[in-house]
Design a protein around this motif. Sequence first.
Motif, mmCIF file in Angstrom:
data_model
loop_
_atom_site.group_PDB
_atom_site.id
_atom_site.type_symbol
_atom_site.label_atom_id
_atom_site.label_comp_id
_atom_site.label_asym_id
_atom_site.label_seq_id
_atom_site.Cartn_x
_atom_site.Cartn_y
_atom_site.Cartn_z
ATOM 1 N N ASP A 60 12.343 0.802 -3.075
ATOM 2 C CA ASP A 60 11.065 0.997 -2.377
ATOM 3 C C ASP A 60 11.090 2.288 -1.572
ATOM 4 N N LEU A 61 12.176 2.507 -0.861
ATOM 5 C CA LEU A 61 12.293 3.713 -0.035
ATOM 6 C C LEU A 61 12.461 4.956 -0.892
ATOM 7 N N LEU A 62 13.149 4.815 -2.000
ATOM 8 C CA LEU A 62 13.337 5.938 -2.926
ATOM 9 C C LEU A 62 11.994 6.426 -3.471
ATOM 10 N N ALA A 63 11.080 5.504 -3.724
ATOM 11 C CA ALA A 63 9.758 5.875 -4.240
ATOM 12 C C ALA A 63 8.956 6.683 -3.217
ATOM 13 N N MET A 64 9.293 6.551 -1.936
ATOM 14 C CA MET A 64 8.572 7.270 -0.883
ATOM 15 C C MET A 64 9.007 8.721 -0.748
ATOM 16 N N VAL A 65 10.150 9.073 -1.299
ATOM 17 C CA VAL A 65 10.693 10.418 -1.118
ATOM 18 C C VAL A 65 9.867 11.415 -1.937
ATOM 19 N N MET A 110 11.109 12.554 8.896
ATOM 20 C CA MET A 110 10.738 11.538 7.909
ATOM 21 C C MET A 110 9.224 11.421 7.732
ATOM 22 N N LEU A 111 8.460 12.054 8.593
ATOM 23 C CA LEU A 111 7.001 11.973 8.509
ATOM 24 C C LEU A 111 6.451 12.445 7.158
ATOM 25 N N PRO A 112 6.960 13.541 6.571
ATOM 26 C CA PRO A 112 6.434 13.940 5.257
ATOM 27 C C PRO A 112 6.590 12.848 4.176
ATOM 28 N N ALA A 113 7.662 12.074 4.240
ATOM 29 C CA ALA A 113 7.833 10.982 3.272
ATOM 30 C C ALA A 113 6.765 9.924 3.485
ATOM 31 N N ASN A 114 6.416 9.652 4.721
ATOM 32 C CA ASN A 114 5.364 8.678 5.002
ATOM 33 C C ASN A 114 3.998 9.191 4.558
ATOM 34 N N VAL A 115 3.755 10.473 4.789
ATOM 35 C CA VAL A 115 2.492 11.067 4.333
ATOM 36 C C VAL A 115 2.432 11.037 2.805
ATOM 37 N N TYR A 116 3.516 11.441 2.152
ATOM 38 C CA TYR A 116 3.561 11.433 0.682
ATOM 39 C C TYR A 116 3.305 10.025 0.147
ATOM 40 N N ALA A 117 3.963 9.019 0.724
ATOM 41 C CA ALA A 117 3.807 7.644 0.242
ATOM 42 C C ALA A 117 2.366 7.175 0.371
ATOM 43 N N ALA A 118 1.696 7.555 1.442
ATOM 44 C CA ALA A 118 0.304 7.142 1.629
ATOM 45 C C ALA A 118 -0.624 7.897 0.689
ATOM 46 N N VAL A 119 -0.441 9.203 0.581
ATOM 47 C CA VAL A 119 -1.319 10.030 -0.257
ATOM 48 C C VAL A 119 -1.113 9.736 -1.742
ATOM 49 N N ALA A 120 0.133 9.515 -2.150
ATOM 50 C CA ALA A 120 0.445 9.232 -3.560
ATOM 51 C C ALA A 120 0.249 7.754 -3.892
ATOM 52 N N ASP A 121 -0.169 6.963 -2.905
ATOM 53 C CA ASP A 121 -0.438 5.537 -3.092
ATOM 54 C C ASP A 121 0.797 4.795 -3.608
ATOM 55 N N VAL A 122 1.939 5.065 -2.989
ATOM 56 C CA VAL A 122 3.200 4.431 -3.384
ATOM 57 C C VAL A 122 3.229 3.011 -2.829
ATOM 58 N N ALA A 129 0.125 0.215 -0.989
ATOM 59 C CA ALA A 129 0.610 1.313 -0.145
ATOM 60 C C ALA A 129 0.008 1.188 1.254
ATOM 61 N N THR A 130 0.806 1.540 2.242
ATOM 62 C CA THR A 130 0.313 1.561 3.613
ATOM 63 C C THR A 130 -0.572 2.793 3.767
ATOM 64 N N PRO A 131 -1.788 2.621 4.289
ATOM 65 C CA PRO A 131 -2.688 3.778 4.403
ATOM 66 C C PRO A 131 -2.197 4.803 5.418
ATOM 67 N N LEU A 132 -2.577 6.050 5.188
ATOM 68 C CA LEU A 132 -2.169 7.161 6.036
ATOM 69 C C LEU A 132 -2.605 6.946 7.484
ATOM 70 N N TRP A 133 -3.797 6.395 7.696
ATOM 71 C CA TRP A 133 -4.297 6.193 9.058
ATOM 72 C C TRP A 133 -3.395 5.236 9.847
ATOM 73 N N GLN A 134 -2.615 4.429 9.140
ATOM 74 C CA GLN A 134 -1.687 3.521 9.815
ATOM 75 C C GLN A 134 -0.302 4.149 9.961
ATOM 76 N N ARG A 135 0.148 4.862 8.943
ATOM 77 C CA ARG A 135 1.500 5.417 8.945
ATOM 78 C C ARG A 135 1.710 6.474 10.022
ATOM 79 N N ILE A 136 0.775 7.387 10.171
ATOM 80 C CA ILE A 136 0.968 8.473 11.138
ATOM 81 C C ILE A 136 0.987 7.960 12.578
#
Length: 168
Positions: A60-65, A110-122, A129-136
């Motif tokens: 799961d975490l690997l997919a966020m990278v 680690m913030l870019p990984a969270n942004v990527y996961a939200a934008v790429a709908d991982v 996927a956790t939405p960007l408005w929640q992750r940031i």
Amino acid sequence: MTMLVLLIALAVFRGLGALGVRRFATWPAAAAHALAVMLFMTSSAHFVPGDVTVMPTHEDLLAMVPPVVPFPSAMVYATGVLEFLGAVGLILGHTRRAAGYCLALLFVLMLPANVYAAVADVPFDGGPATPLWQRIPEQILYIAVALWATRGALPLPRLRRSAQASPS
């Protein structure tokens, strides 16, 4: 889930402080320990094999990278180790300040990984996927708690300049 763990742990530790447990006598000290509890939980996910279904896994975490990060699996393991070490550092009074600063930096990195996961709908942990408005905001909260936990902690040791060579 991590936010809930952080808030419940903070309430428990601060409650213990109100009952007279000196270790948790201040909000920053209770916050340091609460963040440590959350980090022990999150760091363990970095090492969980993919066939475990009760919590997030290494996959799961690997997919966020983000794809631009080299050695993604090694990075997931490394961040897990750093989270664990940061949690230990928060618990120990003489390392709390350094740990808080280092964790704040880690959360920023680690913030870019969270942004990527939200934008790429991982998807995460089998769910959406956790939405960007929640992750940031969550990441900003973790940074703030890591820095807040340093209040009242022992100061960082100063580097000493080598003594001038004395004439022999």
